[in-house]
Design a protein around this motif. Sequence first.
Motif: not given
Length: 224
Positions: A2-4, A23-25, A54-59
Amino acid sequence: MIDLYTWITPNGLKTSIALEEFGLLYQAHAIDLTKGEQFSENFRKISAGSKIPAIVDHSNGLTLLESGAILTYLAEKTGRFLPISGAERYAVLEWVFWQVGGLGPTLGHAHYFLTYHPDVAPAASALFASETKRLYEKLEQHLNGKDYLAGDYSIADMSVWPWVSRFERHKINLNNYPSVRRWYLQIAKREAVQRGYRVPVFTGEIPLPPPLTHENSESSEERL
């Protein structure tokens, strides 16, 4: 991964604290609001309204704004810190929305009028000082006899705590609110909270209220 995208504001801190608790990467990207970086072309591609966090969840490719929505999403993604159904779930969400709709905006204005521009508008300063005390009184009444805001430790506590950590800026003495003080110090001891408080940059240790004991002694509960 995740990009924060975040900065050292209460809304930013509650998201970094949540990511640490879950505990997220993740990788943090500092968006320095003092330099206007939120208005950069690159960041506006992620947050059209130029707001952090803002977040971007790459999963799954999801881009998400608004801290309350982000915390709810992370809780549902991991199945932690938010009951899946029933009254317990809505008790947590009630306090998340209380922070988003009331505590956060009020304390944000209190910072502006009580700390940064105390002489600009005396009527506004008086109003937000009064409203800040009213909200602390509500929090004090609710936390009396409770460890956390809604049952077990949850995203409700993660949402409210970073705003209370700015108590000096809104001219509040936590010693006048013993239940809030106890709750605040208990959460401040959590390792995930201490890590998240340093994201995206370290600006200082978690603020502590004055000790309740004599001037030169410190109670054990305040040693983080």
